[in-house]
Design a protein around this motif. Sequence first.
Motif, PDB file in Angstrom:
ATOM      1  N   GLU A 237       0.822  -1.212   0.000  1.00 17.79           N
ATOM      2  CA  GLU A 237       0.000   0.000   0.000  1.00 17.79           C
ATOM      3  C   GLU A 237       0.854   1.259   0.000  1.00 17.79           C
ATOM      4  O   GLU A 237       0.506   2.259  -0.645  1.00 17.79           O
ATOM      5  CB  GLU A 237      -0.941  -0.039   1.203  1.00 17.79           C
ATOM      6  CG  GLU A 237      -2.023  -1.114   1.045  1.00 17.79           C
ATOM      7  CD  GLU A 237      -2.693  -1.498   2.353  1.00 17.79           C
ATOM      8  OE1 GLU A 237      -2.509  -0.768   3.355  1.00 17.79           O
ATOM      9  OE2 GLU A 237      -3.387  -2.531   2.373  1.00 17.79           O
TER      10      GLU A 237
ATOM     11  N   HIS B  29       2.038   1.489  -3.737  1.00 18.53           N
ATOM     12  CA  HIS B  29       1.014   1.758  -4.751  1.00 18.53           C
ATOM     13  C   HIS B  29       0.212   3.031  -4.485  1.00 18.53           C
ATOM     14  O   HIS B  29      -0.208   3.717  -5.425  1.00 18.53           O
ATOM     15  CB  HIS B  29       0.061   0.575  -4.860  1.00 18.53           C
ATOM     16  CG  HIS B  29       0.698  -0.687  -5.350  1.00 18.53           C
ATOM     17  ND1 HIS B  29       1.364  -0.763  -6.553  1.00 18.53           N
ATOM     18  CD2 HIS B  29       0.789  -1.926  -4.799  1.00 18.53           C
ATOM     19  CE1 HIS B  29       1.828  -1.988  -6.724  1.00 18.53           C
ATOM     20  NE2 HIS B  29       1.497  -2.705  -5.674  1.00 18.53           N
ATOM     21  N   ASP B  30      -0.005   3.358  -3.217  1.00 19.16           N
ATOM     22  CA  ASP B  30      -0.901   4.460  -2.882  1.00 19.16           C
ATOM     23  C   ASP B  30      -0.194   5.756  -2.507  1.00 19.16           C
ATOM     24  O   ASP B  30      -0.761   6.842  -2.668  1.00 19.16           O
ATOM     25  CB  ASP B  30      -1.814   4.054  -1.715  1.00 19.16           C
ATOM     26  CG  ASP B  30      -2.665   2.834  -2.031  1.00 19.16           C
ATOM     27  OD1 ASP B  30      -2.894   2.570  -3.226  1.00 19.16           O
ATOM     28  OD2 ASP B  30      -3.095   2.150  -1.086  1.00 19.16           O
TER      29      ASP B  30
ATOM     30  N   ARG C  54      -7.663  -6.191  -4.215  1.00 17.67           N
ATOM     31  CA  ARG C  54      -8.240  -4.854  -4.391  1.00 17.67           C
ATOM     32  C   ARG C  54      -7.521  -3.794  -3.554  1.00 17.67           C
ATOM     33  O   ARG C  54      -7.146  -2.742  -4.067  1.00 17.67           O
ATOM     34  CB  ARG C  54      -9.729  -4.897  -4.008  1.00 17.67           C
ATOM     35  CG  ARG C  54     -10.398  -3.528  -3.950  1.00 17.67           C
ATOM     36  CD  ARG C  54     -11.848  -3.645  -3.487  1.00 17.67           C
ATOM     37  NE  ARG C  54     -11.977  -4.449  -2.291  1.00 17.67           N
ATOM     38  CZ  ARG C  54     -11.726  -3.990  -1.053  1.00 17.67           C
ATOM     39  NH1 ARG C  54     -11.333  -2.739  -0.883  1.00 17.67           N
ATOM     40  NH2 ARG C  54     -11.871  -4.780  -0.002  1.00 17.67           N
TER      41      ARG C  54
ATOM     42  N   HIS D 191      -3.226  -4.610  -5.735  1.00 20.00           N
ATOM     43  CA  HIS D 191      -3.623  -3.936  -6.976  1.00 20.00           C
ATOM     44  C   HIS D 191      -3.306  -4.794  -8.199  1.00 20.00           C
ATOM     45  O   HIS D 191      -2.954  -4.282  -9.260  1.00 20.00           O
ATOM     46  CB  HIS D 191      -2.917  -2.575  -7.115  1.00 20.00           C
ATOM     47  CG  HIS D 191      -3.307  -1.571  -6.081  1.00 20.00           C
ATOM     48  ND1 HIS D 191      -3.200  -0.215  -6.276  1.00 20.00           N
ATOM     49  CD2 HIS D 191      -3.809  -1.705  -4.819  1.00 20.00           C
ATOM     50  CE1 HIS D 191      -3.598   0.431  -5.190  1.00 20.00           C
ATOM     51  NE2 HIS D 191      -3.969  -0.457  -4.303  1.00 20.00           N
TER      52      HIS D 191
ATOM     53  N   GLU E 180      -4.112  -7.104 -11.421  1.00 17.84           N
ATOM     54  CA  GLU E 180      -5.165  -7.197 -12.433  1.00 17.84           C
ATOM     55  C   GLU E 180      -4.737  -8.181 -13.512  1.00 17.84           C
ATOM     56  O   GLU E 180      -3.570  -8.567 -13.602  1.00 17.84           O
ATOM     57  CB  GLU E 180      -5.437  -5.817 -13.058  1.00 17.84           C
ATOM     58  CG  GLU E 180      -5.930  -4.768 -12.070  1.00 17.84           C
ATOM     59  CD  GLU E 180      -6.110  -3.406 -12.712  1.00 17.84           C
ATOM     60  OE1 GLU E 180      -5.589  -3.215 -13.840  1.00 17.84           O
ATOM     61  OE2 GLU E 180      -6.749  -2.533 -12.101  1.00 17.84           O
TER      62      GLU E 180
END
Length: 394
Positions: free
Chosen positions: A113, A116-117, A351, A355, A357
């Motif tokens: 986190e 990515h954030d 999610r 992250h 996909e």
Amino acid sequence: MKPATLAVHAGAAAAVPGEPVLSPLVPATSFHAHPDAIGFSANDLTSAAPHFYARWSNPTAELLEARLAALDGGEAALSFASGMAAVSGLFLHLLQSGDHLVLSEVCYAGVAELAHDILPRYGIAVTAIDSSDLAAVAAAIRPETRLVHIETPANPILRLADIAAIAEIAHARGAALSVDSTMATPVATRPLDLGADFVVHSLTKYACGHGDALGGAVIGRAAAIADLRKFAGIHFGATISPFAAWLILRGLETLPARMALHQANAAAVVAFLNTHPRVARVWWPGSADHPQAELARRQMRNFSGMVAFSAAAGAALSRQIADRVKLFSYAVSLGKTRSLIFYIPTDDLLRSSFHLEGAAAQAYRAATGNGTFRLSIGLEDPEDLIADLAQALA
């Protein structure tokens, strides 16, 4: 000295009659100073400076750092208030706007986190890759890549990464390599010996071992750690408390002995889980059927007490286990004397933290199903642990 001896004696002063055998706790925040010895600003700090202010250094934290450096084969170490503080300090020290980070796609959720954030807010690009795939690591590195950060074994599915091979790939492209070795501990793996530039530990976990102190550390070359101390250790303020450092020092003394018992107990629990009809898949680096068993044998001297498994009725089973366990605690964290179990839903992790996909998400879901049960096997009798799991799973 061998690890068991280092864990007790490294960094300690020579024996003096009348002095305590146990390394004393020094809770002081300020120390007597002299203008010829130290300046007012931390920018003037030198390696020869005496203790001045506890955010800069403290005798108890200094002993902890010396012992950690010895155990991991590093020149120096810097302690922090938590493992996340250690990772954050290292990342923000090494990376700036325009730089690029290559990160294990499966890693501690807090680190994922952060990467990515938060890092992109400061202009730092991040690429998450399967760090067990050397070709993917090489393909992800760009001219602006400054750091490759891997976690091995990786939380929560205990995926491994080849430290020596990744160090060679990173260094050939001008990037540094940091390794989160929290789950392995220096008893199992010494990443610096395999070519890593930095090794990171959440000392909260196995190093402390008793679940009563938060701490983190970065170990590496003396010059690099001195720079990190000035930048992040002093100016970010996430300094370990002397009491936490003292508790972790106590834990380190039994680390090699505890890791041997964690591993033995984990082996017994894995053997039970492998035959249970409600368990779909089990991960443990010490298993012959671990997908990276050869790497585990080559890179790890101890396979740790971390075990993961998946089950078809994950969410429902997690509630049943939480209600029924008597010896296991349904709780997060790891590396304690007590055994812990916790369920991590795949959708939530994909999610909110990883992250992932597309093909990467499909691969993770194929491995874990709807979720992963993460077990931290403690120091209880393995027969009692198995009996507790058996009745909880029934």
